[in-house]
Design an enzyme around this catalytic site. Structure first.
Site, PDB file in Angstrom:
ATOM      1  N   SER A 284       9.990   3.430 -12.402  1.00 55.30           N
ATOM      2  CA  SER A 284      10.193   4.183 -11.169  1.00 55.30           C
ATOM      3  C   SER A 284      11.035   3.348 -10.213  1.00 55.30           C
ATOM      4  O   SER A 284      10.894   2.124 -10.150  1.00 55.30           O
ATOM      5  CB  SER A 284       8.827   4.478 -10.554  1.00 55.30           C
ATOM      6  OG  SER A 284       8.982   4.969  -9.244  1.00 55.30           O
ATOM      7  N   ALA A 285      11.891   4.005  -9.431  1.00 56.10           N
ATOM      8  CA  ALA A 285      12.811   3.280  -8.546  1.00 56.10           C
ATOM      9  C   ALA A 285      12.150   2.788  -7.264  1.00 56.10           C
ATOM     10  O   ALA A 285      12.439   1.698  -6.796  1.00 56.10           O
ATOM     11  CB  ALA A 285      14.010   4.175  -8.198  1.00 56.10           C
TER      12      ALA A 285
ATOM     13  N   ASN B 138      -1.922  -1.020 -11.787  1.00 52.62           N
ATOM     14  CA  ASN B 138      -1.435  -0.831 -10.423  1.00 52.62           C
ATOM     15  C   ASN B 138      -2.428  -1.190  -9.328  1.00 52.62           C
ATOM     16  O   ASN B 138      -2.048  -1.507  -8.223  1.00 52.62           O
ATOM     17  CB  ASN B 138      -0.982   0.629 -10.234  1.00 52.62           C
ATOM     18  CG  ASN B 138      -2.046   1.630 -10.638  1.00 52.62           C
ATOM     19  OD1 ASN B 138      -2.493   1.656 -11.771  1.00 52.62           O
ATOM     20  ND2 ASN B 138      -2.479   2.454  -9.694  1.00 52.62           N
TER      21      ASN B 138
ATOM     22  N   CYS C 229      -2.165   7.045  -4.565  1.00 50.53           N
ATOM     23  CA  CYS C 229      -2.271   8.425  -5.012  1.00 50.53           C
ATOM     24  C   CYS C 229      -3.683   8.944  -4.843  1.00 50.53           C
ATOM     25  O   CYS C 229      -3.899  10.114  -4.649  1.00 50.53           O
ATOM     26  CB  CYS C 229      -1.877   8.521  -6.477  1.00 50.53           C
ATOM     27  SG  CYS C 229      -0.324   7.693  -6.794  1.00 50.53           S
TER      28      CYS C 229
ATOM     29  N   GLY D   8       8.259   8.004 -11.853  1.00 49.45           N
ATOM     30  CA  GLY D   8       7.390   7.436 -12.879  1.00 49.45           C
ATOM     31  C   GLY D   8       6.367   8.439 -13.397  1.00 49.45           C
ATOM     32  O   GLY D   8       6.049   8.459 -14.586  1.00 49.45           O
TER      33      GLY D   8
END
Lengths: 402, 378
Positions: free
Chosen positions: A203-204, A152, A338, A72
């Site tokens: 994103s996976a 997020n 993050c 992502g």
């Protein structure tokens, strides 16, 4: 992981067992380079295209509008750099919001140093951006509007459809519209056509797929510059030998989410959302009962991802609560994973108009489709126990500062 | 025999990766136990990678592959040193992952010198020395060429660059795990590698950045890889890279010698049995597993398809450009005429190939070539 309650699914998720099988098989056997000419390569190419189709289906896109990336973050970097560079400085203006993910925020800062003119639109106390405000900031030289789908950290669902409609009305010289949909993808509906989106990042590993793979949707006819140059893979748009195991694993994860959509009502997306909502309500009520001073960040209900719950615990450090919960087998996060290494207040929480202390005292609980009611009960119990232990260290001076 | 395009994954590597695909799926940047386990695994892989290259762990940055590492090295150094100068030196036979970022930089105010090579594909270090100017910020010369296998004199080029105070990057994607690569002995400042070229997984690579070398990030946001490469760490991939590089660099010289012997058998056999064929690349300074030929009067594609039917996977050159009918830029740089460059065949061997397989290829190749050549040619 038995006995562990994992409530950090917005950070990363456990891969579906079927995904692990597909990835392991691809690692073991399917080793052809898909860009080679020979047979080993051909077989892999077919599988890649089927994975691309699955990702496209979840977006309402055509397969040839989906380009695989390393995740992502790369997709977001690419959307922004690629658009800005396509206009080559002729349209230097970018509109974005104060609550974007660092992969958008930091890329915007880099572009600013390169000469981009940036408007960062604020949000209200719940984290909502106003479509009218976005509209008011769009100018003739605006190249791109970038607004995330689901925030997020706090789960706010931004009005991307409304923003898309406003931009579409501006006609042929309208700016491009990019949506960072990493946190909403697969779990919540996305329709790139209906939303009038030009670029969209996914994103996976947030949807029980493997880490190290994601995708950027680029609407047919929309031109952007590549980010990674080289051997010309992905139709010349994203070079580098295809991460076959990652992409096939991503495709498998999408297939599982897609099968929910065609499933009977009992297993459908709606019922999953209903279950999430109940669990969220239970968790929110539970936390408030234990700790009435807790402050919920993001919307109370309505337009909020029902799998994200973000609370501030005034007087405590988020990190301290995190470790106390960890000691009790409950894994959460202090915000976005993050930024977890930096004990700096989250810019997102500050953008809500909250204080630094509130920002530093917050904990994010994020659920997955495998989260059970029993696990939420255990998390509430663990929190009650943790706060009891930590209570003597509560910074009383911080109370009432809200 | 297409191991330069990609290699099979070693079972030990898969075994090392599995726990991080299944149970230990934590995000390496989170604070709690699961995340710390993932973090430790990432750091252990970094140490292994550093050890294999003679580097320090903090000089290793994981990327999504060799292409990203090359893109990052070129653009990252160029933009970080923009105030110092705007000249870059590279060669005409670099991988597109180096050439295209250079072309990109040309559009953004940089000048790029593309050094020629001799008929064996060697860059002349003297040319590098002469090309360096006051405003040169970076020299990028590949360690070994992906198509023709020629190994470039990187140690000598690195020495020249250091004397002149210019940073040196080498794309070592084809070299790491196949020939000894030691960043200290070589004296390089930046080096790119890719796991799937040495029996590791696809989708993961690394950039070595010598301590003190400034370069701009390529992927921004999130603070991973010490703020230099953002994005949730591909933990399983990183662990796989670490396991694979350790395996690939242990008893490397012995293995390389065995593969080189097979290669020589293949090269000698083809040159002996097939008329009108030319070996490309340097006869001795070449990758142990690489054999690359041009067959006059033949189209590379039909040769590949015929080999494929007989169960031999090969390539016309770089995997990335196959499918396009343009002759390879590498072969053109060697001074080969167009029609010769189109009849190219690359066979790349590794430890899993056997003498019998080489015999088999030597058996079928002369007939295939004969069949494909128009009657009366040669």
């Amino acid at each position: 992981m038995s006995g562990i309650v994992y409530l950090d699914n917005s950070s990363t998720t456990k891969p579906f067992p079927e995904v692990v099988t597909v990835v392991a098989e691809a690692l073991e056997s399917g080793y052809g380079n898909p860009s080679s000419l020979h047979r080993l390569g051909e077989d892999v190419s077919k599988k890649l295209e089927s994975a691309r189709k699955n990702v496209a289906s979840l977006l309402g896109a055509a397969p040839d509008e989906v380009f695989f990336t390393s995740g992502g973050t790369e997709a977001n970097n690419w959307a922004l750099f690629g658009t800005y560079r396509f206009f080559g400085g002729k349209r230097p203006h970018i509109v974005t919001t104060a609550v974007e993910h660092p992969s958008v925020m930091e890329t915007v800062s880099v572009l600013k140093r390169e000469g981009a003119l940036v408007t960062v639109v604020g949000v209200d106390r719940s984290g909502f951006v106003s479509p009218e405000e976005i509209k008011a900031h769009i100018r003739d030289d605006t190249a791109l509007v970038s607004v995330m789908y689901v925030q997020n950290e706090i789960g706010t669902i931004e009005p991307v459809k409304e923003i898309g409609a406003i931009i579409a009305e501006l006609g042929p010289r309208r700016p491009r519209f990019h949506v960072d949909a990493v946190q909403g993808f697969a779990r919540l509906p996305i329709d790139v056509k209906e939303w009038n989106v030009d670029l969209l990042s996914v994103s996976a590993h947030k949807i029980h797929g493997p880490k190290g793979v994601g995708a950027l949707y680029i609407r047919k006819g929309v031109e952007i510059r590549p980010l990674v140059y080289g051997g010309g893979q992905e139709g010349g748009m994203r070079s580098g030998t295809e991460n076959v195991p990652g992409i096939l694993g991503f495709g498998k994860a999408c297939e599982i989410w897609l099968s929910d959509r065609t499933a009977t009502v009992a297993e459908s997306v709606d019922s999953l959302m209903e279950r999430f909502r109940k669990l969220r309500r239970k968790l929110v009520d539970g936390v408030r009962e234990i700790f009435p001073d807790a402050v919920l960040h993001g919307p109370e209900d309505g337009n909020v991802a029902p799998y994200i719950v973000h609370f501030a615990f005034p007087g405590f450090r988020g990190e301290t609560i995190l470790h106390a919960l960890e000691a009790r087998g409950v894994f959460v996060s202090t915000g976005s994973a993050c930024s977890s290494h930096h004990p700096k207040p989250s810019p997102v929480i500050l953008a809500l108009g909250r204080s630094e202390d509130e920002a530093l005292s917050s904990i994010r609980f994020s659920m997955s489709r495998f989260t059970t009611e029993r696990e939420i009960d255990r998390a509430i119990e663990a929190l009650a126990d943790a706060l009891r232990e930590l209570l003597p260290w509560r910074q009383s001076s911080e109370r009432g500062r809200r | 025999m297409d191991n330069a395009a990609t290699t099979s994954l070693k079972p030990e590597v898969l075994e090392a990766m599995m726990p991080y695909l299944t149970g230990k799926y934590g995000n390496a940047s989170t604070l709690y136990l699961e995340g710390r386990e993932a973090r430790e695994a990432v750091e252990q892989a970094r140490e292994r990678t550093a050890r294999a290259l003679g580097a320090q762990p903090e000089e290793i940055y994981f990327t999504s592959g060799g292409t990203e590492a090359d893109n990052w090295a070129i653009k990252g150094v160029a933009f970080a040193r923009r105030e110092k100068g705007n000249h870059i030196i590279t060669s005409q036979i670099e991988h597109h992952a180096v050439l295209q970022p250079c072309e990109y930089l040309e559009k953004h105010g940089f000048h790029v010198t593309y050094l020629p090579v001799d008929s064996d594909g060697l860059v002349d270090p003297g040319d590098v020395s002469r090309a360096i100017e006051q405003n040169t910020v970076l020299v990028s010369i590949m360690f070994a060429n992906n198509e023709i296998g020629t190994i470039e004199p990187v140690a000598e080029i690195a020495r020249i660059c250091r004397e002149k105070g210019v940073l040196f990057h080498t794309d070592a994607v084809q070299a790491v795990g196949h020939v000894p690569v030691d960043v200290e002995k070589l004296g390089v400042d930046l080096l790119s590698l890719s796991a799937h070229k040495f029996h590791g997984p696809k989708g993961i690579g690394a950039l070595y950045v010598r301590k003190g070398v400034r370069l701009d990030p390529f992927i921004h946001g999130g603070g991973q890889e010490r703020n230099r490469r953002a994005g949730t760490e591909n933990v399983a991939g990183i662990v796989g890279l670490g396991a694979a590089i350790e395996l690939a660099t242990s008893s490397l010289e012995e293995r390389a010698a065995r593969i080189a012997a097979l290669r020589d058998k293949l090269i000698d056999g083809v040159l002996e049995r097939v008329p009108d064929v030319k070996l490309n690349g340097h006869r001795i300074m070449r990758l142990p597993g690489n054999a690359h030929f041009c067959f006059r009067f033949i189209e590379g594609e039909s040769l590949l398809l015929n080999l494929d039917v007989k169960g031999v996977s090969a390539s016309s050159g770089s995997a990335c450009t196959s499918g396009s009918l343009e002759p390879s830029h590498v072969l053109l740089a060697l001074g080969l005429p167009h029609e010769m460059a189109q009849g190219s065949l690359r066979l790349t061997l590794d430890e899993e190939n056997t003498g019998e397989e080489v015999d088999y290829v030597l058996d079928i190749l002369p007939d295939i070539v004969k069949k494909l050549r128009p009657a009366g040619s040669g």
